[in-house]
Design an enzyme around this catalytic site. Sequence first.
Site, PDB file in Angstrom:
ATOM      1  N   ARG A  47       1.300  -0.747   0.304  1.00 52.59           N
ATOM      2  CA  ARG A  47       0.157  -0.367   0.258  1.00 52.59           C
ATOM      3  C   ARG A  47       1.301   1.325  -0.443  1.00 52.59           C
ATOM      4  O   ARG A  47       1.434   1.749   0.968  1.00 52.59           O
ATOM      5  CB  ARG A  47      -0.890   0.077   1.503  1.00 52.59           C
ATOM      6  CG  ARG A  47      -2.047   1.372   1.733  1.00 52.59           C
ATOM      7  CD  ARG A  47      -2.735   1.414   2.856  1.00 52.59           C
ATOM      8  NE  ARG A  47      -3.814   2.305   2.184  1.00 52.59           N
ATOM      9  CZ  ARG A  47      -3.293   3.739   3.476  1.00 52.59           C
ATOM     10  NH1 ARG A  47      -2.146   3.505   4.072  1.00 52.59           N
ATOM     11  NH2 ARG A  47      -4.417   4.093   3.315  1.00 52.59           N
ATOM     12  N   SER A 119     -13.283  -3.180   0.788  1.00 63.10           N
ATOM     13  CA  SER A 119     -13.642  -2.822   1.824  1.00 63.10           C
ATOM     14  C   SER A 119     -14.647  -2.606   2.407  1.00 63.10           C
ATOM     15  O   SER A 119     -16.060  -2.412   1.101  1.00 63.10           O
ATOM     16  CB  SER A 119     -12.749  -1.359   2.084  1.00 63.10           C
ATOM     17  OG  SER A 119     -11.749  -1.370   2.198  1.00 63.10           O
ATOM     18  N   LYS A 148      -4.215   5.346   8.680  1.00 65.79           N
ATOM     19  CA  LYS A 148      -5.026   6.392   7.452  1.00 65.79           C
ATOM     20  C   LYS A 148      -5.101   8.250   7.485  1.00 65.79           C
ATOM     21  O   LYS A 148      -5.907   7.610   8.451  1.00 65.79           O
ATOM     22  CB  LYS A 148      -6.297   5.277   7.558  1.00 65.79           C
ATOM     23  CG  LYS A 148      -6.607   6.119   6.213  1.00 65.79           C
ATOM     24  CD  LYS A 148      -7.383   4.413   5.591  1.00 65.79           C
ATOM     25  CE  LYS A 148      -8.912   4.784   4.629  1.00 65.79           C
ATOM     26  NZ  LYS A 148      -8.700   5.564   3.486  1.00 65.79           N
TER      27      LYS A 148
HETATM   28  N1  FQP Z   1      -9.198  -2.879   4.678  1.00 62.53           N
HETATM   29  C1  FQP Z   1      -7.854  -3.685   4.106  1.00 62.53           C
HETATM   30  C2  FQP Z   1      -7.972  -5.003   4.404  1.00 62.53           C
HETATM   31  N2  FQP Z   1      -7.203  -2.805   3.220  1.00 62.53           N
HETATM   32  C3  FQP Z   1      -7.091  -1.601   3.384  1.00 62.53           C
HETATM   33  N3  FQP Z   1      -6.747  -1.212   1.801  1.00 62.53           N
HETATM   34  C4  FQP Z   1      -9.091  -0.860   2.646  1.00 62.53           C
HETATM   35  C5  FQP Z   1      -9.168  -2.073   4.331  1.00 62.53           C
HETATM   36  C6  FQP Z   1      -8.516   0.571   3.513  1.00 62.53           C
HETATM   37  O1  FQP Z   1      -9.767   1.546  -0.423  1.00 62.53           O
HETATM   38  P1  FQP Z   1      -9.758   2.172   1.533  1.00 62.53           P
HETATM   39  O2  FQP Z   1      -9.420   0.172   1.712  1.00 62.53           O
HETATM   40  O3  FQP Z   1     -10.742   2.241   2.197  1.00 62.53           O
HETATM   41  O4  FQP Z   1      -8.494   3.063   1.543  1.00 62.53           O
HETATM   42  P2  FQP Z   1      -7.043   3.043   1.101  1.00 62.53           P
HETATM   43  O5  FQP Z   1      -7.134   2.352  -0.068  1.00 62.53           O
HETATM   44  O6  FQP Z   1      -6.278   4.087   1.694  1.00 62.53           O
HETATM   45  O7  FQP Z   1      -6.408   1.715   1.744  1.00 62.53           O
HETATM   46  F1  FQP Z   1      -8.529  -6.088   4.971  1.00 62.53           F
HETATM   47  F2  FQP Z   1      -6.515  -5.714   3.343  1.00 62.53           F
HETATM   48  F3  FQP Z   1      -6.990  -5.296   5.531  1.00 62.53           F
END
Ligand code: FQP
Length: 228
Positions: A47, A119, A148
């Site tokens: 990420r 998510s 975040k």
């Molecule tokens: N759950 C998970 C996981 N991974 C993530 N990256 C998110 C939730 C959050 O698009 P998102 O996803 O709401 O925000 P961002 O892109 O900033 O991470 F299940 F893999 F743990």
Amino acid sequence: MAGSFNAEQIREMLRAYFIMGSVNCPGQPAEVLRQAIAGGITLFQYREKGKGALQGDARLELARKLRRLCRASSVPFIVNDDIELALAVDADGVHVGQEDEPASNVRRRIGPGMLLGVSAHDAEEAERAVREGADYLGVGPIYATGSKEDAKAPAGPEVITRIREAGIRVPIVGIGGITAGNAAEVVRAGADGVSVISAISLAANPAAAASELLDAVRKAIFQRQERG
Ligand code: FQP
Ligand code: MG
């Protein structure tokens, strides 16, 4: 669904799910990941996001390096948000949120074999995600998080209980402010595992942190099964 993995395998992968990019690491990202793998993480998400995130070639290069580390230890590799990057490095899957490319589009682009994580913040989002081809759900933020910037308010472990009570049985990982100290209550609420960034990436000893997290989750899963 992801033809390459069945739901039981995915549940096992979600036990100790480590998420990280260069922004989350005080030192070398590859070194942090190497230690996290040594500690027993079961899944990794690249990420690369936030202030100072790598772009272009540097981003691709780091993705390739981390992908290689994961492959060498048979830890499946997921890419956050960037489907093109996931395809370029032959990732095992992608993770998208409610503000990213719609899950149904993503499923079409990655094909049936790659993992798709989505998510979800409530049962309605969870149901739609599953309809659109999600293999697992990331549910949170469970607790307050510093990782975040645009995170929603903490929902507590109950959000997972409510999704389970709505009859959703797909693999679920809790995310947001989770540590070895509170992981058990996330599992008790109905999660198959927990996802963390800082609990491992900012730990003085990432290997020990990963191993403590996995231990806490496994114990809680075992106790849940004992109780039936
Ligand atoms: N759950 C998970 C996981 N991974 C993530 N990256 C998110 C939730 C959050 O698009 P998102 O996803 O709401 O925000 P961002 O892109 O900033 O991470 F299940 F893999 F743990
Ligand atoms: Mg996203």
